[in-house]
Design a protein around this motif. Structure first.
Motif, PDB file in Angstrom:
ATOM      1  N   ALA A 120       0.819  -1.213   0.000  1.00 35.86           N
ATOM      2  CA  ALA A 120       0.000   0.000   0.000  1.00 35.86           C
ATOM      3  C   ALA A 120       0.853   1.265   0.000  1.00 35.86           C
ATOM      4  N   GLY A 121       2.166   1.094   0.020  1.00 36.40           N
ATOM      5  CA  GLY A 121       3.061   2.248   0.001  1.00 36.40           C
ATOM      6  C   GLY A 121       3.195   2.935   1.344  1.00 36.40           C
ATOM      7  N   ILE A 122       2.855   2.222   2.425  1.00 34.95           N
ATOM      8  CA  ILE A 122       2.947   2.796   3.775  1.00 34.95           C
ATOM      9  C   ILE A 122       4.251   2.325   4.415  1.00 34.95           C
ATOM     10  N   PRO A 123       5.113   3.223   4.848  1.00 39.41           N
ATOM     11  CA  PRO A 123       6.359   2.816   5.519  1.00 39.41           C
ATOM     12  C   PRO A 123       6.056   1.986   6.766  1.00 39.41           C
ATOM     13  N   LEU A 124       6.825   0.904   6.954  1.00 40.57           N
ATOM     14  CA  LEU A 124       6.593  -0.023   8.065  1.00 40.57           C
ATOM     15  C   LEU A 124       7.875  -0.225   8.858  1.00 40.57           C
ATOM     16  N   ILE A 125       7.798   0.023  10.141  1.00 42.68           N
ATOM     17  CA  ILE A 125       8.930  -0.167  11.042  1.00 42.68           C
ATOM     18  C   ILE A 125       8.598  -1.340  11.956  1.00 42.68           C
ATOM     19  N   ILE A 126       9.405  -2.392  11.907  1.00 42.41           N
ATOM     20  CA  ILE A 126       9.201  -3.578  12.738  1.00 42.41           C
ATOM     21  C   ILE A 126      10.073  -3.472  13.983  1.00 42.41           C
ATOM     22  N   TYR A 127       9.456  -3.688  15.151  1.00 43.22           N
ATOM     23  CA  TYR A 127      10.187  -3.622  16.413  1.00 43.22           C
ATOM     24  C   TYR A 127      10.264  -4.993  17.084  1.00 43.22           C
ATOM     25  N   ASP A 128      11.412  -5.323  17.575  1.00 46.14           N
ATOM     26  CA  ASP A 128      11.688  -6.451  18.478  1.00 46.14           C
ATOM     27  C   ASP A 128      11.711  -7.817  17.806  1.00 46.14           C
ATOM     28  N   ARG A 129      10.659  -8.207  17.084  1.00 45.76           N
ATOM     29  CA  ARG A 129      10.599  -9.555  16.537  1.00 45.76           C
ATOM     30  C   ARG A 129      10.613  -9.521  15.014  1.00 45.76           C
ATOM     31  N   LEU A 130      11.536 -10.256  14.447  1.00 49.57           N
ATOM     32  CA  LEU A 130      11.691 -10.277  12.998  1.00 49.57           C
ATOM     33  C   LEU A 130      10.543 -11.036  12.327  1.00 49.57           C
ATOM     34  N   THR A 137      10.432  -1.382   5.872  1.00 51.13           N
ATOM     35  CA  THR A 137      11.169  -0.136   5.691  1.00 51.13           C
ATOM     36  C   THR A 137      12.377  -0.102   6.617  1.00 51.13           C
ATOM     37  N   ALA A 138      12.169  -0.523   7.869  1.00 47.06           N
ATOM     38  CA  ALA A 138      13.263  -0.567   8.848  1.00 47.06           C
ATOM     39  C   ALA A 138      12.916  -1.558   9.945  1.00 47.06           C
ATOM     40  N   THR A 139      13.949  -2.116  10.550  1.00 49.19           N
ATOM     41  CA  THR A 139      13.799  -3.009  11.700  1.00 49.19           C
ATOM     42  C   THR A 139      14.632  -2.447  12.841  1.00 49.19           C
ATOM     43  N   ILE A 140      14.060  -2.425  14.045  1.00 52.61           N
ATOM     44  CA  ILE A 140      14.800  -1.979  15.221  1.00 52.61           C
ATOM     45  C   ILE A 140      14.549  -2.963  16.354  1.00 52.61           C
ATOM     46  N   MET A 141      15.616  -3.354  17.009  1.00 51.22           N
ATOM     47  CA  MET A 141      15.498  -4.333  18.091  1.00 51.22           C
ATOM     48  C   MET A 141      16.731  -4.292  18.977  1.00 51.22           C
ATOM     49  N   GLY A 142      16.605  -4.913  20.141  1.00 58.82           N
ATOM     50  CA  GLY A 142      17.773  -5.104  20.977  1.00 58.82           C
ATOM     51  C   GLY A 142      18.730  -6.052  20.283  1.00 58.82           C
ATOM     52  N   LYS A 310      12.310  11.710   6.442  1.00 55.91           N
ATOM     53  CA  LYS A 310      13.696  11.275   6.534  1.00 55.91           C
ATOM     54  C   LYS A 310      13.830   9.837   6.034  1.00 55.91           C
ATOM     55  N   THR A 311      14.997   9.507   5.513  1.00 54.26           N
ATOM     56  CA  THR A 311      15.285   8.154   5.049  1.00 54.26           C
ATOM     57  C   THR A 311      15.918   7.355   6.178  1.00 54.26           C
ATOM     58  N   LEU A 312      15.372   6.188   6.466  1.00 56.51           N
ATOM     59  CA  LEU A 312      15.863   5.360   7.564  1.00 56.51           C
ATOM     60  C   LEU A 312      16.872   4.331   7.082  1.00 56.51           C
TER      61      LEU A 312
END
Length: 344
Positions: A120-130, A137-142, A310-312
């Protein structure tokens, strides 16, 4: 002639007033400011207590503060299970939000919904679990792999003499079947001495009570000679650690326990408070690795950066800190610790 001039003057006044009048917004009764506001969706599993409960408080506090300071709207959604989370994502797609921060219940069960977000063209940021086999768009986790690697190195140093003599048997208490425990397990195997042998592994659902039951059952049903060989417990969560320690302290059987070290993840206040008394009463040492519920704030901040155009980066790893009896008091003065307990 006078009538014509008067008519012309009236027309000029009408057009002038029309030009000066404020313009009405299009698309309903919303104001220009409301029409211009972007929307960030934040989607998480729900909980009322524990690590996830703390995380929800931090995420909601962060998105509210950022929205007020930066002029965007947000949708904050929690759910009991993956199917509900899938429905929430479908709703956000239909509402055409501008970005989504997602903490999946289970990556495999959210793959289709996550792909729909990207389609749908919506930026998606995944946190914690792959989500395996999927690139958001980006993944962030410990840094779960590093947590496992550091645990392995700590075990190597702690049992250096025993390892020279041969095999050292340990237990492993995982959280669940998500990518987080797998990364920590793989990291541990990467650095831990080959003489460590995991004789049994448990899945605890991150629950103290379940870990206690599992440990008690092992101690009460295993052969004494097998129990005596166990030297350490490698766990993936501080709450699980407390369940293991509950079982050890409550054990009344005939076998002498030789467990010397229990590891965890979290660096929670409740666990740090037990470090010294547990060593004094049970002669069991502890080590834990900082993994704060407040880390989710960084995922929400990435959502704001997307709204700002901004570009992640593709991947963000949040570093950890090692905490044992030697530095637990100093750790309480760290920013990681202070931010974690800043909303309580």
């Amino acid at each position: 002639m006078k009538k014509l001039v008067s008519l012309l003057l009236v027309l000029v006044m009408v057009f002038t007033l029309a030009a000066c009048a404020p313009k009405q917004p299009t698309g309903g009764d919303t104001s220009d400011e409301q029409t211009a506001k972007k929307v960030l969706g934040v989607v998480m599993p729900n909980a009322t207590h524990g690590f996830l409960g703390e995380s929800i408080k931090h995420a909601e506090a962060e998105v509210k503060a950022l929205a007020e300071a930066n002029g965007f709207d947000y949708k904050f959604l929690t759910s009991k299970e993956s199917s509900e989370q899938n429905n929430q994502i479908d709703t956000l797609i239909n509402e055409k939000v501008d970005a989504i921060v997602l903490w999946p219940h289970n990556g495999d069960e959210l793959r289709s919904a996550a792909q729909s977000v990207m389609d749908a063209g919506i930026p998606l940021i995944i946190y914690d679990r792959l989500i395996n086999g999927f690139t958001p768009t980006a993944t962030i986790m410990g840094d779960n792999v590093s947590i496992g690697e550091l645990t392995g190195k700590y075990f190597n140093n702690y049992f250096a003499e025993e390892l020279k003599a041969g095999e050292v048997q340990i237990l492993e208490f995982k959280g669940d079947n998500s990518t987080v425990p797998q990364q920590r397990h793989d990291g541990f195997l990467k650095t831990a001495d080959k003489n460590f042998k995991i004789v049994q592994s448990f899945s605890t659902d991150w629950q103290r009570a379940k870990a206690q039951d599992q440990m008690e059952n092992l101690l009460n049903t295993s052969k004494p000679e097998d129990i005596e060989k166990i030297k350490a417990v490698f766990t993936h969560d501080d709450e699980v650690v407390l369940g293991v320690l509950d079982a050890i302290s409550g054990y009344k059987g005939p076998t002498k326990l030789n467990i010397k070290l229990v590891s965890g993840v979290g660096a929670r206040r409740e666990n740090l408070d037990t470090f010294k008394p547990t060593y004094e009463t049970l002669q069991v040492d502890q080590v834990t690795y900082a993994f704060s519920p407040a880390y989710v704030r960084q995922a929400v901040k990435l959502g704001l950066e997307v709204l700002e155009g901004k570009t992640l980066q593709k991947d963000y790893l949040i570093p950890t800190e090692e905490v044992d009896r030697s530095n637990e008091e100093a750790f309480r003065s760290s920013e990681t610790y202070k931010i974690r307990y800043s909303i309580q």
